[in-house]
Design a protein around this motif. Structure first.
Motif, PDB file in Angstrom:
ATOM      1  N   GLU A   1      -7.743   7.303  -3.552  1.00  0.00           N
ATOM      2  CA  GLU A   1      -7.918   6.037  -4.263  1.00  0.00           C
ATOM      3  C   GLU A   1      -6.610   5.242  -4.267  1.00  0.00           C
ATOM      4  O   GLU A   1      -6.614   4.011  -4.142  1.00  0.00           O
ATOM      5  N   VAL A   2      -5.489   5.945  -4.399  1.00  0.00           N
ATOM      6  CA  VAL A   2      -4.185   5.279  -4.351  1.00  0.00           C
ATOM      7  C   VAL A   2      -3.946   4.681  -2.969  1.00  0.00           C
ATOM      8  O   VAL A   2      -3.512   3.527  -2.837  1.00  0.00           O
ATOM      9  N   VAL A   3      -4.214   5.440  -1.922  1.00  0.00           N
ATOM     10  CA  VAL A   3      -4.030   4.952  -0.555  1.00  0.00           C
ATOM     11  C   VAL A   3      -4.839   3.679  -0.326  1.00  0.00           C
ATOM     12  O   VAL A   3      -4.328   2.676   0.202  1.00  0.00           O
ATOM     13  N   LYS A   4      -6.097   3.690  -0.725  1.00  0.00           N
ATOM     14  CA  LYS A   4      -6.961   2.532  -0.500  1.00  0.00           C
ATOM     15  C   LYS A   4      -6.511   1.323  -1.323  1.00  0.00           C
ATOM     16  O   LYS A   4      -6.578   0.179  -0.849  1.00  0.00           O
ATOM     17  N   ALA A   5      -6.043   1.572  -2.548  1.00  0.00           N
ATOM     18  CA  ALA A   5      -5.553   0.471  -3.377  1.00  0.00           C
ATOM     19  C   ALA A   5      -4.278  -0.124  -2.798  1.00  0.00           C
ATOM     20  O   ALA A   5      -4.083  -1.351  -2.803  1.00  0.00           O
ATOM     21  N   VAL A   6      -3.393   0.727  -2.294  1.00  0.00           N
ATOM     22  CA  VAL A   6      -2.170   0.254  -1.661  1.00  0.00           C
ATOM     23  C   VAL A   6      -2.505  -0.573  -0.420  1.00  0.00           C
ATOM     24  O   VAL A   6      -1.921  -1.637  -0.181  1.00  0.00           O
ATOM     25  N   ARG A   7      -3.454  -0.096   0.362  1.00  0.00           N
ATOM     26  CA  ARG A   7      -3.863  -0.865   1.549  1.00  0.00           C
ATOM     27  C   ARG A   7      -4.381  -2.243   1.137  1.00  0.00           C
ATOM     28  O   ARG A   7      -4.070  -3.262   1.763  1.00  0.00           O
ATOM     29  N   GLY A   8      -5.167  -2.287   0.075  1.00  0.00           N
ATOM     30  CA  GLY A   8      -5.664  -3.566  -0.394  1.00  0.00           C
ATOM     31  C   GLY A   8      -4.558  -4.494  -0.854  1.00  0.00           C
ATOM     32  O   GLY A   8      -4.661  -5.721  -0.726  1.00  0.00           O
ATOM     33  N   ALA A   9      -3.480  -3.913  -1.380  1.00  0.00           N
ATOM     34  CA  ALA A   9      -2.374  -4.716  -1.901  1.00  0.00           C
ATOM     35  C   ALA A   9      -1.465  -5.261  -0.804  1.00  0.00           C
ATOM     36  O   ALA A   9      -0.966  -6.384  -0.908  1.00  0.00           O
ATOM     37  N   VAL A  10      -1.235  -4.485   0.259  1.00  0.00           N
ATOM     38  CA  VAL A  10      -0.264  -4.892   1.288  1.00  0.00           C
ATOM     39  C   VAL A  10      -0.908  -5.447   2.542  1.00  0.00           C
ATOM     40  O   VAL A  10      -0.212  -5.964   3.419  1.00  0.00           O
ATOM     41  N   GLY A  11      -2.230  -5.361   2.654  1.00  0.00           N
ATOM     42  CA  GLY A  11      -2.905  -5.864   3.837  1.00  0.00           C
ATOM     43  C   GLY A  11      -2.942  -4.857   4.974  1.00  0.00           C
ATOM     44  O   GLY A  11      -2.462  -3.728   4.850  1.00  0.00           O
TER      45      GLY A  11
ATOM     46  N   ASP B   1      -8.160   8.933   7.628  1.00  0.00           N
ATOM     47  CA  ASP B   1      -9.369   8.116   7.573  1.00  0.00           C
ATOM     48  C   ASP B   1      -9.304   7.063   6.467  1.00  0.00           C
ATOM     49  O   ASP B   1      -9.922   5.997   6.572  1.00  0.00           O
ATOM     50  N   ALA B   2      -8.530   7.366   5.403  1.00  0.00           N
ATOM     51  CA  ALA B   2      -8.409   6.433   4.269  1.00  0.00           C
ATOM     52  C   ALA B   2      -7.457   5.284   4.570  1.00  0.00           C
ATOM     53  O   ALA B   2      -7.427   4.299   3.826  1.00  0.00           O
ATOM     54  N   GLY B   3      -6.659   5.406   5.648  1.00  0.00           N
ATOM     55  CA  GLY B   3      -5.773   4.311   6.019  1.00  0.00           C
ATOM     56  C   GLY B   3      -4.309   4.649   6.162  1.00  0.00           C
ATOM     57  O   GLY B   3      -3.486   3.759   6.362  1.00  0.00           O
ATOM     58  N   VAL B   4      -3.943   5.932   6.080  1.00  0.00           N
ATOM     59  CA  VAL B   4      -2.544   6.329   6.250  1.00  0.00           C
ATOM     60  C   VAL B   4      -2.156   6.200   7.725  1.00  0.00           C
ATOM     61  O   VAL B   4      -2.892   6.624   8.614  1.00  0.00           O
ATOM     62  N   ASP B   5      -0.982   5.627   7.984  1.00  0.00           N
ATOM     63  CA  ASP B   5      -0.502   5.387   9.344  1.00  0.00           C
ATOM     64  C   ASP B   5       0.506   6.419   9.824  1.00  0.00           C
ATOM     65  O   ASP B   5       0.788   6.498  11.026  1.00  0.00           O
TER      66      ASP B   5
ATOM     67  N   MET C   1       0.922  -3.860   7.266  1.00  0.00           N
ATOM     68  CA  MET C   1       2.043  -3.049   6.786  1.00  0.00           C
ATOM     69  C   MET C   1       1.699  -1.563   6.868  1.00  0.00           C
ATOM     70  O   MET C   1       0.687  -1.121   6.314  1.00  0.00           O
ATOM     71  N   PRO C   2       2.518  -0.766   7.547  1.00  0.00           N
ATOM     72  CA  PRO C   2       2.241   0.670   7.642  1.00  0.00           C
ATOM     73  C   PRO C   2       2.317   1.370   6.277  1.00  0.00           C
ATOM     74  O   PRO C   2       3.161   1.027   5.442  1.00  0.00           O
ATOM     75  N   ILE C   3       1.434   2.323   6.092  1.00  0.00           N
ATOM     76  CA  ILE C   3       1.445   3.173   4.901  1.00  0.00           C
ATOM     77  C   ILE C   3       1.725   4.606   5.341  1.00  0.00           C
ATOM     78  O   ILE C   3       1.018   5.157   6.183  1.00  0.00           O
ATOM     79  N   PHE C   4       2.785   5.191   4.775  1.00  0.00           N
ATOM     80  CA  PHE C   4       3.096   6.597   4.983  1.00  0.00           C
ATOM     81  C   PHE C   4       2.606   7.374   3.763  1.00  0.00           C
ATOM     82  O   PHE C   4       2.484   6.822   2.669  1.00  0.00           O
TER      83      PHE C   4
ATOM     84  N   GLU D   1       5.863   4.398   1.427  1.00  0.00           N
ATOM     85  CA  GLU D   1       5.413   5.786   1.473  1.00  0.00           C
ATOM     86  C   GLU D   1       4.956   6.215   0.092  1.00  0.00           C
ATOM     87  O   GLU D   1       5.676   6.056  -0.901  1.00  0.00           O
ATOM     88  N   ILE D   2       3.768   6.781   0.026  1.00  0.00           N
ATOM     89  CA  ILE D   2       3.205   7.291  -1.228  1.00  0.00           C
ATOM     90  C   ILE D   2       3.596   8.758  -1.363  1.00  0.00           C
ATOM     91  O   ILE D   2       3.411   9.551  -0.438  1.00  0.00           O
TER      92      ILE D   2
END
Length: 344
Positions: A202-212, A245-249, A215-218, A165-166
């Motif tokens: 930008e943080v959300v997208k970078a985190v998505r790139g790091a975890v694939g 839209d940026a990838g938050v689940d 993995m869910p992102i909150f 979770e960010i």
């Protein structure tokens, strides 16, 4: 009908109920941010009966530390302890994630933020004086912090956490950029809502790139500053869509620069979910002084949220979830025992 003790799926996670232990800063890690036995025991006990655990905010860089004994995730040397923590929570059959954060202008050392002089409103967070003279982050420094969030998320994945979770609420760095009360910039990171949200996205997208992709992102969004000139719910409806839209689940709604209500009515942030949830296709968490299973169930049943964060009540009583299930079952709010299984 959806209820507090019904299952929920978030991407690849299956939750046995809708009760969430939200991230609460305990300040019982070591001075280096290492996991301690007391911290492990705290979470292990509260994993018994809850549907989801979100471990307290952990600083992504040494300069982003907010508390003397805050949990850290800024270095690979911390992974082993975090892995132990995740394993002990998993032993109770409960999915667990960890919140990652940067304190920004609230940092203990080298405070920084969107602007060189921070808003007087940051004094609400335990400081006797407003934060003054914090360093205005350059574009290069912003890119560095984005990378630090991504590295921290990857460490969380290596440690065995189910999601990350960010932290974008409660007056910390990403919230400082999102709020017009603290973001006085006039470049691509300040001004309009979309520009103020650029750094968090930008943080959300970078985190998505790091975890694939799996993995869910909150994301914990400070959805309402509750202060004149601050962010409003209307703006946060737009922000929530952009984050999705940026990838938050999953979106975790809480207070912004105005913080939380110490003596508010039970469920005082449910209004956020009621307004924002209909605009999204992802699950929503709300918190806010929840004391009873009846109130938590009401929030779910009325579709103000998909999950309910229960902080202070679980802090005071680790068996709160089980006790509420017994009360609701006796009142026939729950009919079948198979709806909720717990070891006691």
């Amino acid at each position: 009908m959806e209820s507090l003790f019904s299952n929920l799926k978030i991407k690849n996670l299956i939750l046995k109920n809708r009760i969430v232990l939200p991230p609460m800063a305990l300040d019982i890690a070591s001075e280096k941010g290492e996991v301690t036995p007391n911290l492990i025991e705290h979470y292990r006990l509260r994993a018994q009966g809850t549907g989801l655990i979100i471990v307290e905010h952990s600083y992504v860089s040494r300069n982003g530390k907010a508390h003397p004994c805050q949990l850290g995730i800024y270095d690979d040397e911390l992974i082993k302890g975090l892995e132990h923590l995740a394993k002990e929570i998993h032993r109770e059959g409960t999915p667990v994630g960890i919140q990652i954060s940067h304190a920004g202008a609230r940092a203990l050392m080298s405070p920084c933020g969107p602007s060189s002089v921070q808003s007087k409103y940051l004094a609400r967070f335990g400081r006797k004086e407003p934060v003054k003279g914090s360093k205005k982050l350059s574009r290069e420094s912003i890119r560095q912090i984005v990378d630090e969030f991504a590295q921290a998320a990857y460490r969380a994945q290596l440690a065995g956490f189910d999601f990350v979770e960010i932290h974008g609420a409660h007056g910390y760095l990403l919230n400082q950029f999102y709020s017009p009360l603290t973001n006085l910039r006039h470049d691509e990171y300040g001004g309009t809502l979309e520009k103020r949200l650029r750094f968090p996205i930008e943080v959300v997208k970078a985190v998505r790139g790091a975890v694939g992709e799996n993995m869910p992102i909150f994301y914990r969004l400070g959805a309402d500053d509750r202060l004149e000139g601050g962010n409003s719910i209307e703006e946060s409806i737009i922000a929530a869509r952009l984050l999705q839209d940026a990838g938050v689940d999953c979106l975790d709604l809480s207070g912004g620069i105005g913080g939380y209500l110490k003596n508010g009515p039970e469920g005082f942030f449910a209004y956020m979910g009621k307004a924002i949830k209909p605009a999204l296709d992802i699950p929503v968490i709300v918190t806010g002084g929840i004391k009873t299973g009846i109130k938590a169930n009401e929030i779910i049943a009325k579709k103000s949220a998909d999950l309910v964060g229960v902080g202070r009540s679980l802090l005071q009583d680790s068996k709160w979830a089980y006790k509420q299930w017994l009360k609701m079952k006796s009142n026939q709010h729950l009919i079948e025992e198979k709806d909720y299984m717990i070891s006691v």
